[in-house]
Design a protein around this motif. Structure first.
Motif, PDB file in Angstrom:
ATOM      1  N   UNK A 124      -6.314   1.063   2.374  1.00  0.00           N
ATOM      2  CA  UNK A 124      -5.648   2.184   1.714  1.00  0.00           C
ATOM      3  C   UNK A 124      -6.220   2.429   0.323  1.00  0.00           C
ATOM      4  N   UNK A 125      -6.534   3.699   0.050  1.00  0.00           N
ATOM      5  CA  UNK A 125      -7.077   4.080  -1.260  1.00  0.00           C
ATOM      6  C   UNK A 125      -6.030   4.750  -2.155  1.00  0.00           C
ATOM      7  N   UNK A 126      -4.856   5.049  -1.607  1.00  0.00           N
ATOM      8  CA  UNK A 126      -3.827   5.711  -2.396  1.00  0.00           C
ATOM      9  C   UNK A 126      -3.069   4.743  -3.288  1.00  0.00           C
ATOM     10  N   UNK A 127      -2.790   3.559  -2.765  1.00  0.00           N
ATOM     11  CA  UNK A 127      -2.099   2.514  -3.523  1.00  0.00           C
ATOM     12  C   UNK A 127      -2.463   1.184  -2.899  1.00  0.00           C
ATOM     13  N   UNK A 128      -2.967   0.285  -3.705  1.00  0.00           N
ATOM     14  CA  UNK A 128      -3.372  -1.015  -3.160  1.00  0.00           C
ATOM     15  C   UNK A 128      -2.941  -2.107  -4.137  1.00  0.00           C
ATOM     16  N   UNK A 129      -1.916  -2.839  -3.737  1.00  0.00           N
ATOM     17  CA  UNK A 129      -1.390  -3.922  -4.557  1.00  0.00           C
ATOM     18  C   UNK A 129      -1.736  -5.245  -3.889  1.00  0.00           C
ATOM     19  N   UNK A 130      -2.476  -6.083  -4.588  1.00  0.00           N
ATOM     20  CA  UNK A 130      -2.747  -7.419  -4.086  1.00  0.00           C
ATOM     21  C   UNK A 130      -1.529  -8.310  -4.297  1.00  0.00           C
TER      22      UNK A 130
ATOM     23  N   UNK B 199       2.975   0.453  -9.703  1.00  0.00           N
ATOM     24  CA  UNK B 199       3.162   1.761 -10.353  1.00  0.00           C
ATOM     25  C   UNK B 199       4.495   1.809 -11.107  1.00  0.00           C
ATOM     26  N   UNK B 200       4.580   2.745 -12.041  1.00  0.00           N
ATOM     27  CA  UNK B 200       5.805   2.886 -12.811  1.00  0.00           C
ATOM     28  C   UNK B 200       6.048   1.671 -13.678  1.00  0.00           C
ATOM     29  N   UNK B 201       7.275   1.221 -13.696  1.00  0.00           N
ATOM     30  CA  UNK B 201       7.616   0.082 -14.551  1.00  0.00           C
ATOM     31  C   UNK B 201       8.046  -1.122 -13.714  1.00  0.00           C
ATOM     32  N   UNK B 202       7.502  -1.225 -12.495  1.00  0.00           N
ATOM     33  CA  UNK B 202       7.924  -2.315 -11.600  1.00  0.00           C
ATOM     34  C   UNK B 202       7.385  -3.675 -12.024  1.00  0.00           C
ATOM     35  N   UNK B 203       6.283  -3.698 -12.777  1.00  0.00           N
ATOM     36  CA  UNK B 203       5.767  -4.979 -13.232  1.00  0.00           C
ATOM     37  C   UNK B 203       4.471  -5.375 -12.550  1.00  0.00           C
ATOM     38  N   UNK B 204       4.287  -6.671 -12.370  1.00  0.00           N
ATOM     39  CA  UNK B 204       3.014  -7.231 -11.921  1.00  0.00           C
ATOM     40  C   UNK B 204       3.252  -8.153 -10.726  1.00  0.00           C
ATOM     41  N   UNK B 205       2.231  -8.299  -9.892  1.00  0.00           N
ATOM     42  CA  UNK B 205       2.352  -9.185  -8.728  1.00  0.00           C
ATOM     43  C   UNK B 205       1.890 -10.597  -9.079  1.00  0.00           C
ATOM     44  N   UNK B 206       2.640 -11.562  -8.590  1.00  0.00           N
ATOM     45  CA  UNK B 206       2.332 -12.977  -8.811  1.00  0.00           C
ATOM     46  C   UNK B 206       2.307 -13.688  -7.466  1.00  0.00           C
TER      47      UNK B 206
ATOM     48  N   UNK C 179       0.876  -1.175   0.000  1.00  0.00           N
ATOM     49  CA  UNK C 179       0.000   0.000   0.000  1.00  0.00           C
ATOM     50  C   UNK C 179       0.911   1.222   0.000  1.00  0.00           C
ATOM     51  N   UNK C 180       0.328   2.412   0.151  1.00  0.00           N
ATOM     52  CA  UNK C 180       1.180   3.609   0.106  1.00  0.00           C
ATOM     53  C   UNK C 180       2.107   3.693   1.306  1.00  0.00           C
ATOM     54  N   UNK C 181       1.658   3.157   2.458  1.00  0.00           N
ATOM     55  CA  UNK C 181       2.457   3.074   3.675  1.00  0.00           C
ATOM     56  C   UNK C 181       3.016   4.432   4.122  1.00  0.00           C
ATOM     57  N   UNK C 182       2.233   5.485   3.883  1.00  0.00           N
ATOM     58  CA  UNK C 182       2.621   6.836   4.274  1.00  0.00           C
ATOM     59  C   UNK C 182       1.968   7.217   5.598  1.00  0.00           C
ATOM     60  N   UNK C 183       2.714   7.879   6.450  1.00  0.00           N
ATOM     61  CA  UNK C 183       2.182   8.299   7.747  1.00  0.00           C
ATOM     62  C   UNK C 183       1.010   9.253   7.595  1.00  0.00           C
ATOM     63  N   UNK C 184       0.988   9.997   6.489  1.00  0.00           N
ATOM     64  CA  UNK C 184      -0.094  10.951   6.253  1.00  0.00           C
ATOM     65  C   UNK C 184      -1.365  10.288   5.730  1.00  0.00           C
ATOM     66  N   UNK C 185      -1.288   9.014   5.357  1.00  0.00           N
ATOM     67  CA  UNK C 185      -2.464   8.301   4.834  1.00  0.00           C
ATOM     68  C   UNK C 185      -3.453   8.055   5.971  1.00  0.00           C
TER      69      UNK C 185
END
Length: 365
Positions: free
Chosen positions: A118-124, A131-138, A101-107
């Motif tokens: 988390x609504x800012x970044x949520x990766x299953x 985000x960016x060019x990091x790829x996909x989760x497996x 997730x975004x893991x930001x203290x301000x979230x």
């Protein structure tokens, strides 16, 4: 122990919705790009979750195929990023349903220990695009997994890997709403659906000290299992005449694992005491639930809510409770090579109550 950096990522790839019919294909894939926040895990065990079937068939939205499912992962940390301080190479670790997730203290969610919302970044753990060019989760029907270290948990000593694996999603999906909604001494708790999730509901409701735990299912065929798990009573809604009238206003809390738009939701709500809580965790394809009369809510003063899986702090707390209280998931181990047949059997409702895939090649790579 030296870190391994030349890993070959292989697993059971779902390439279309037909994969859910036992047509996953074993193959190699490219994991997300490595960062120093990540942990690579050699997988020994992976539970089969109902979510896996929904995602394989694109039941919860379009799946970015190819996809390796599985988010109840246990294994050995073989590479640990420099920014990860709580895990070292060689540790026995696990991963649940979330990968970042975004893991930001301000979230408003991450900053309060509620990362699973988390609504800012949520990766299953699988089926998400970074985000960016990091790829996909497996996920975990595979030899290795790469996940952000914040979502990697050390497995307590005394907790068997096959027992721990399904707790990482199924277990915390029930532990979180029970704990958050006051399950404990003085409370009567109902668990709707006696399956992979529901059996955890009974186990953890008892472990948290509820005075009475009631298993609720359509048929009576799971009564004996529910009582063995620790339930004090059992309601078979299809077979028990006048079950609503008999049990009206007897429960403080109900956690519902059933994912059906045909379930008798109004009946369940009438089992709640005044000001009681009904928490939905089962997620049907399309998200449709039965209609609720406003008068049922108003006249009984009850509340209806939902709950996601669980935050890292809840996962760690749950695992320690399971180790301390010697709580054991009811699992059936299946070889990883048998994953296609295992998901078919899962879909057919044969699991009692959680299948766990065991990687025959663990330690041999």
């Amino acid at each position: 122990m030296a870190a391994q950096t030349d890993l070959k990522f292989q697993g059971w790839l779902g390439k279309s919705p037909d994969a859910v019919n036992g047509k996953m294909e074993w193959g190699e894939y490219e994991p997300k790009k490595w960062t120093e926040d990540d942990v690579d895990i050699e997988i020994s065990h992976c539970g089969i979750c109902g979510s896996d079937l929904h995602v394989l068939k694109s039941g919860w939205g379009p799946t970015p195929y190819p996809c390796v499912v599985g988010h109840e992962i246990v294994g050995k940390a073989v590479r640990v990023g420099q920014n990860v301080k709580h895990v070292k190479v060689g540790d026995r670790v696990g991963v649940g349903a979330q990968g970042r997730t975004c893991q930001q203290a301000s979230c408003p969610d991450c900053g309060k220990g509620m990362e699973s919302y988390c609504k800012n970044l949520f990766i299953n753990t699988y089926g998400s695009i970074y985000p960016g060019d990091e790829g996909k989760s497996y996920g975990g029907y595979a030899d290795y997994n790469r996940t952000n270290g914040h979502w990697v948990y050390k497995i307590p000593d005394g907790l068997d890997s096959a027992i721990a694996a399904p707790m990482l999603c199924g277990g915390v999906t029930m532990y979180s709403p029970l704990k958050s909604n006051g399950c404990g001494p003085g409370k009567s708790v109902g668990i709707v659906g006696i399956g992979g999730l529901g059996h955890f509901g009974i186990l953890f409701a008892k472990a948290l000290g509820a005075d009475k735990v009631v298993g609720i299912s359509r048929k009576a065929d799971k009564r004996d299992d529910a009582l063995k798990l620790g339930a004090d009573e059992y309601i078979a809604t299809d077979e028990e005449k006048d079950w609503v009238a008999k049990h009206t206003r007897t429960l403080d809390l109900i956690v519902c694992t059933v994912s059906s738009e045909k379930m008798p939701l109004e009946g369940y709500l009438n089992l709640l005491k005044t000001k009681g809580d009904f928490i939905q965790v089962g997620a049907p394809d399309g998200g449709v639930l039965p209609p609720i009369s406003a008068f049922t809510l108003i006249n009984n003063g009850v509340k209806v809510g939902g709950s996601a899986t669980g935050a890292p702090r809840e996962v760690r707390e749950m695992l320690q409770l399971a180790a301390d209280r010697k709580i054991k998931s009811w699992v059936q181990e299946r070889p990883l090579s048998d994953a296609n047949q295992a998901i078919i059997d899962m879909e057919d409702g044969k699991a009692r109550y959680r299948y766990v895939l065991v990687n025959e090649n663990f330690g041999k790579h």
